[in-house]
Design a protein around this motif. Structure first.
Motif, PDB file in Angstrom:
ATOM      1  N   LYS A 122      61.018  32.204  32.135  1.00 25.66           N
ATOM      2  CA  LYS A 122      61.841  31.837  33.292  1.00 25.66           C
ATOM      3  C   LYS A 122      62.396  33.084  33.977  1.00 25.66           C
ATOM      4  N   LYS A 123      62.771  34.079  33.170  1.00 22.25           N
ATOM      5  CA  LYS A 123      63.285  35.330  33.734  1.00 22.25           C
ATOM      6  C   LYS A 123      62.206  36.044  34.537  1.00 22.25           C
ATOM      7  N   LEU A 124      60.984  36.003  34.066  1.00 21.64           N
ATOM      8  CA  LEU A 124      59.897  36.702  34.743  1.00 21.64           C
ATOM      9  C   LEU A 124      59.360  35.929  35.941  1.00 21.64           C
ATOM     10  N   CYS A 125      59.244  34.611  35.800  1.00 21.59           N
ATOM     11  CA  CYS A 125      58.541  33.815  36.802  1.00 21.59           C
ATOM     12  C   CYS A 125      59.452  32.904  37.608  1.00 21.59           C
TER      13      CYS A 125
ATOM     14  N   ARG B  70      45.061  27.086  40.584  1.00 19.87           N
ATOM     15  CA  ARG B  70      46.018  26.378  39.725  1.00 19.87           C
ATOM     16  C   ARG B  70      45.473  26.262  38.300  1.00 19.87           C
ATOM     17  N   ASN B  71      45.697  27.260  37.503  1.00 15.40           N
ATOM     18  CA  ASN B  71      45.320  27.171  36.097  1.00 15.40           C
ATOM     19  C   ASN B  71      46.155  28.130  35.267  1.00 15.40           C
ATOM     20  N   ILE B  72      46.171  27.900  33.948  1.00 13.57           N
ATOM     21  CA  ILE B  72      47.049  28.662  33.053  1.00 13.57           C
ATOM     22  C   ILE B  72      46.639  30.124  32.974  1.00 13.57           C
ATOM     23  N   ALA B  73      45.332  30.420  33.072  1.00 14.13           N
ATOM     24  CA  ALA B  73      44.904  31.814  32.995  1.00 14.13           C
ATOM     25  C   ALA B  73      45.525  32.655  34.103  1.00 14.13           C
ATOM     26  N   GLU B  74      45.736  32.066  35.267  1.00 13.74           N
ATOM     27  CA  GLU B  74      46.377  32.813  36.360  1.00 13.74           C
ATOM     28  C   GLU B  74      47.844  33.104  36.032  1.00 13.74           C
ATOM     29  N   ILE B  75      48.505  32.177  35.348  1.00 15.47           N
ATOM     30  CA  ILE B  75      49.885  32.427  34.915  1.00 15.47           C
ATOM     31  C   ILE B  75      49.905  33.547  33.884  1.00 15.47           C
ATOM     32  N   THR B  76      48.929  33.541  32.977  1.00  8.31           N
ATOM     33  CA  THR B  76      48.835  34.606  31.974  1.00  8.31           C
ATOM     34  C   THR B  76      48.822  35.972  32.646  1.00  8.31           C
ATOM     35  N   LYS B  77      47.889  36.140  33.596  1.00 14.25           N
ATOM     36  CA  LYS B  77      47.734  37.442  34.244  1.00 14.25           C
ATOM     37  C   LYS B  77      48.968  37.824  35.050  1.00 14.25           C
ATOM     38  N   GLU B  78      49.543  36.859  35.767  1.00 14.24           N
ATOM     39  CA  GLU B  78      50.705  37.183  36.600  1.00 14.24           C
ATOM     40  C   GLU B  78      51.916  37.532  35.755  1.00 14.24           C
TER      41      GLU B  78
ATOM     42  N   THR C  92      28.219  36.127  30.143  1.00  9.65           N
ATOM     43  CA  THR C  92      28.688  37.505  30.228  1.00  9.65           C
ATOM     44  C   THR C  92      30.122  37.496  30.724  1.00  9.65           C
ATOM     45  N   LEU C  93      30.745  38.654  30.708  1.00 10.03           N
ATOM     46  CA  LEU C  93      32.114  38.805  31.192  1.00 10.03           C
ATOM     47  C   LEU C  93      32.088  39.632  32.463  1.00 10.03           C
ATOM     48  N   LEU C  94      32.451  39.001  33.552  1.00  9.70           N
ATOM     49  CA  LEU C  94      32.393  39.629  34.867  1.00  9.70           C
ATOM     50  C   LEU C  94      33.650  40.454  35.108  1.00  9.70           C
ATOM     51  N   PRO C  95      33.519  41.750  35.410  1.00 10.86           N
ATOM     52  CA  PRO C  95      34.717  42.561  35.684  1.00 10.86           C
ATOM     53  C   PRO C  95      35.382  42.136  36.985  1.00 10.86           C
ATOM     54  N   MET C  96      36.702  42.076  36.966  1.00 15.84           N
ATOM     55  CA  MET C  96      37.492  41.666  38.132  1.00 15.84           C
ATOM     56  C   MET C  96      38.529  42.752  38.441  1.00 15.84           C
ATOM     57  N   PRO C  97      38.100  43.897  38.982  1.00 12.64           N
ATOM     58  CA  PRO C  97      39.047  44.995  39.223  1.00 12.64           C
ATOM     59  C   PRO C  97      40.206  44.621  40.136  1.00 12.64           C
ATOM     60  N   ASP C  98      39.960  43.746  41.125  1.00 11.16           N
ATOM     61  CA  ASP C  98      41.017  43.386  42.075  1.00 11.16           C
ATOM     62  C   ASP C  98      42.138  42.583  41.421  1.00 11.16           C
ATOM     63  N   GLU C  99      41.855  41.949  40.271  1.00 12.34           N
ATOM     64  CA  GLU C  99      42.879  41.178  39.567  1.00 12.34           C
ATOM     65  C   GLU C  99      43.575  42.016  38.495  1.00 12.34           C
ATOM     66  N   SER C 100      43.146  43.261  38.337  1.00 10.24           N
ATOM     67  CA  SER C 100      43.578  44.092  37.222  1.00 10.24           C
ATOM     68  C   SER C 100      44.708  45.021  37.638  1.00 10.24           C
ATOM     69  N   VAL C 101      45.275  45.709  36.655  1.00  8.23           N
ATOM     70  CA  VAL C 101      46.299  46.728  36.876  1.00  8.23           C
ATOM     71  C   VAL C 101      45.819  48.017  36.213  1.00  8.23           C
ATOM     72  N   ASP C 102      45.710  49.094  36.983  1.00  5.09           N
ATOM     73  CA  ASP C 102      45.258  50.396  36.472  1.00  5.09           C
ATOM     74  C   ASP C 102      43.888  50.286  35.806  1.00  5.09           C
TER      75      ASP C 102
ATOM     76  N   VAL D 215      55.683  41.803  33.737  1.00  2.83           N
ATOM     77  CA  VAL D 215      56.219  42.588  32.618  1.00  2.83           C
ATOM     78  C   VAL D 215      56.011  44.072  32.887  1.00  2.83           C
ATOM     79  N   ILE D 216      54.814  44.422  33.348  1.00  2.00           N
ATOM     80  CA  ILE D 216      54.491  45.826  33.624  1.00  2.00           C
ATOM     81  C   ILE D 216      55.406  46.384  34.715  1.00  2.00           C
ATOM     82  N   ILE D 217      55.600  45.620  35.781  1.00  2.00           N
ATOM     83  CA  ILE D 217      56.475  46.075  36.870  1.00  2.00           C
ATOM     84  C   ILE D 217      57.884  46.319  36.346  1.00  2.00           C
ATOM     85  N   GLY D 218      58.401  45.381  35.530  1.00  2.00           N
ATOM     86  CA  GLY D 218      59.751  45.528  34.987  1.00  2.00           C
ATOM     87  C   GLY D 218      59.897  46.744  34.096  1.00  2.00           C
ATOM     88  N   LEU D 219      58.917  46.980  33.215  1.00  2.00           N
ATOM     89  CA  LEU D 219      58.988  48.137  32.321  1.00  2.00           C
ATOM     90  C   LEU D 219      58.901  49.444  33.102  1.00  2.00           C
TER      91      LEU D 219
END
Length: 692
Positions: free
Chosen positions: A433-436, A522-530, A119-129, A535-539
């Motif tokens: 590089k600009k974002l991270c 330490r994994n790529i999925a965490e980089i994806t989310k961050e 199943t897919l576990l919801p993670m509201p604390d890692e989410s935005v809006d 991007v959202i903060i910048g926009l």
């Protein structure tokens, strides 16, 4: 009971005091389980919610029976001999035929048909809006995730873009055992004890170097095709290593009639001099439709240098298109005699009849030879304003007015060789590089401008775009920025494996240090989310500068692949007292102890609703003191609380939902309460009542 398994629970569960309005004695039969009391006067039935992923083989069987009902046997299977008789000469019974085959292909089909019990576990604390967004990022193995998306997203996705492992011998990290995907994924991510399975690159010294890559890609593309709408399209980035195999594989899955393009995509115009023989400048983009006759691709807005080609009339923008005098081998009059007729030019417009004696008569002639027009008389009559008249006297020629295909604005068709300076691979590195603040990967991510153009070509505002090899999240950035630019509202679903990052490996050190800096695993999925968060903060900052009050979806819901919230019945368990006690306990409540009602809710939605479940707006209310989730303005009501009463059931049924799901353990073994629930819901027109 010695030596035999008991029926799961109902005959052995504790009975409560009869209800104020008792029902006739009878049995409760649970579909799909071993919970049955086969009384001869059985008069009601409670259906168990199917918690497995979509049965792909059954879906295909149903499609086949719909086309050829006569091939269905009494047992519901397919009579292959009858199917061959129906198709007659269309069946190729020969042993040798053109097609693609490789070691492991048959196993791929078994992998596709094996259901997922995750199943897919919801993670509201890692989410935005969380409450308002319709975007989704999923951490997990994409094969399992694609299976879990089948029921809710079947035929809902307009466009897929993926940038899969290129099989260079360095970037292949999927497990060897494809038939135990969830188990191997859990081992890989440390959620269960490891049994020593190997994870790592697909070395070119391996005897099945290409086969392993095909075995990884085939089931994922097969399942992805199911998710596409009938007018859907898929874009796949690839380089030379597997380019030919990828085209053949897509032909095998999508059909060669749905091939749209094999596009060289220039990523390094200067060329890579490290490559043998030729300095490599490009990769490829493979494009297939689900149904070519239904797909619509969109064009680019014009650049400034193209503006001079366009003019405007009362109907909007246009530019000179094709000459309406036909050319080619079918152009002579004898080939198309109905398309040879005179046209008259009067006051800047074309007519099929002479308006005045001074009108200029035009015939489709080339060097005195009689040819034909591209348009029929009917089309000239219907579209006289879509003709451009060029020249004077005997030198007059007529052309089609080419109208924009991208809304009302001028546009241009993408070329089969993709190149813009913004597509440079260096721009992909610069973007992250600009974002991270650092170059996090040894291989550059795709530049946002490239993915943005794919999204322009393959989708429109409001569409869902899926990327199940999400990497650092370039697709999400591209969609968010395109939405900001065009006031669009495309939605994205990203899927990324939590591939570990080792600070002791030079090529992974920067990524691992970045995860440490943001206090995440330490994994790529965490980089994806961050990355997407930044991007959202910048926009949002940009819009605040310009006082833009337009409300846009700038968020995402985060989910994580885990085993099902509901522990399945183990038919192989031993008959000793401890095991029997555990199995009987599952008959009362088979949910995992650490899961919340919200966790259960999303599994129920994902496996039962049939609409995009992960972005649904879920209402919540209290009825007779019991919490209830409401979907689609009350059409679907879900109660996942531990205890219910007859008063609650009556109040719930009075809402007249079309569907209801409740927790089986809420009835606490009270058969009469459960039977009353069935009858009460039926009396109020509830078409589906299931327990989980």
């Amino acid at each position: 009971m010695t030596g035999a398994k008991p029926e799961l629970g109902l005959a052995l569960l504790n009975k409560e005091t009869p209800l104020r309005e008792p029902v006739e004695s009878g049995s409760i039969r649970l579909k799909g389980t071993q919970n049955q009391m086969n009384e001869p006067n059985a008069n009601t039935e409670v259906e168990k919610l199917d918690l497995s992923s979509l049965d792909v083989a059954e879906l295909k069987r149903q499609e086949l029976v719909e086309l050829f009902p006569e091939v269905r046997t009494e047992g519901g299977k397919i009579d292959f001999e009858r199917l061959k008789a129906v198709l007659g000469e269309m069946v190729d019974a020969g042993r040798e035929r053109y097609g693609m085959n490789w070691p492991g292909k048959a196993e791929c089909m078994r992998t596709i048909q094996a259901p997922s019990m995750g199943t897919l576990l919801p993670m509201p604390d890692e989410s935005v809006d969380w409450d308002t967004t319709e975007n989704v990022i999923i951490e997990g193995d994409n094969l399992e995730v694609l299976k879990l998306l089948q029921k809710s997203y079947l035929g809902k996705v307009k466009m897929i873009y993926i940038d899969p492992p290129y099989n260079t011998g360095k970037d292949f990290i999927y497990p060897d055992n494809y038939t135990e995907s969830l188990q191997t994924y859990l081992e890989y991510t440390g959620q269960v004890d490891s049994e020593g399975r190997k994870f790592g690159p697909n070395a070119d010294s391996d005897g099945r170097y290409h086969s392993r890559w095909l075995n990884m890609m085939h089931p994922r593309l097969f399942l992805a095709k199911n998710l596409l709408r009938d007018d859907g399209v898929i874009f796949i980035s690839i380089d030379d290593y597997e380019a030919q195999n990828l085209v053949r594989l897509c032909t095998d899955i999508f059909g060669e009639e749905n091939f749209l393009g094999f596009l060289p995509t220039v990523m390094n115009l200067k060329g890579n001099n490290d490559e043998f023989g030729f300095a490599g400048t490009h990769e490829y983009t493979v494009v297939f439709a689900k149904h070519k006759d239904r797909v619509k691709l969109f064009e680019f807005p014009i650049d400034e240098e193209d503006e001079d080609d366009w003019e405007e009339d009362e109907l909007g923008f246009y530019k000179r298109g094709a000459n309406l005098k036909a050319t080619g081998k079918n152009a002579p009059r004898e080939k198309r005699p109905n398309l040879f007729f005179p046209i008259y030019v009067h006051e800047g417009k074309v007519h099929l009849e002479r308006q005045t004696p001074t009108d200029v008569e035009l015939l489709p002639l080339t060097d005195g030879q009689e040819m034909s027009w591209r348009w029929s008389k009917t089309k000239f009559q219907k579209q006289p304003d879509d003709v451009i008249i060029v020249g004077e006297g005997d030198g007059i020629a007529i052309y089609k007015k080419q109208r924009p295909s991208l809304g009302d604005l001028p546009s241009k068709k993408p070329k089969s060789l993709l190149y813009k300076p913004e597509y440079s691979s260096g721009n992909g590195t610069a973007a992250i590089k600009k974002l991270c603040g650092a170059q996090l990967f040894s291989s550059p991510p795709k530049p946002p401008a490239l993915i943005e153009d794919f999204v322009r070509i393959g989708s429109q505002p409001g569409d869902i775009v899926l990327d199940f090899f999400a990497g650092s999240g370039t697709t999400a950035q591209s969609i968010l920025e395109l939405n900001a630019e065009s006031e669009g509202d495309r939605k994205f679903i990203l899927v990324q494996l939590p591939e570990g990052l080792d600070p002791d490996k030079p090529e992974q050190r920067a990524g691992a240090q970045f995860c440490d800096a943001i206090a995440r695993p330490r994994n790529i999925a965490e980089i994806t989310k961050e990355r997407v968060r930044r991007v959202i903060i910048g926009l949002n900052k940009q819009e605040n500068l310009f006082n833009d009050n337009i409300v846009r979806d700038r968020g995402f819901r985060s989910f994580k692949l885990v085993p099902s919230n509901f522990i399945p019945w183990d038919g192989t368990a031993s008959n000793d007292a401890d095991q029997l006690a555990k199995q009987l306990k599952l008959g009362i409540d088979h949910t995992r102890g650490d899961r919340t009602p919200q966790d259960l809710l999303f599994e129920v939605l994902l496996k039962s609703w049939g609409e995009p479940a992960l972005s649904l707006k879920v209402g919540e209310e209290t009825i007779e003191g019991v919490r209830v989730f409401s979907i689609a303005e009350g059409a679907f009501l879900i109660c996942l609380e531990e205890k219910v009463t007859l008063e609650f059931i009556r109040a719930l049924a009075a809402r007249k939902p079309s569907r209801v799901v409740m927790r089986e353990s809420a009835f606490a073994g009270n058969d009469q309460l459960k039977t009353n629930a069935v009858q009460t819901f039926k009396s109020q027109g509830v078409t589906s009542f299931k327990v989980v």
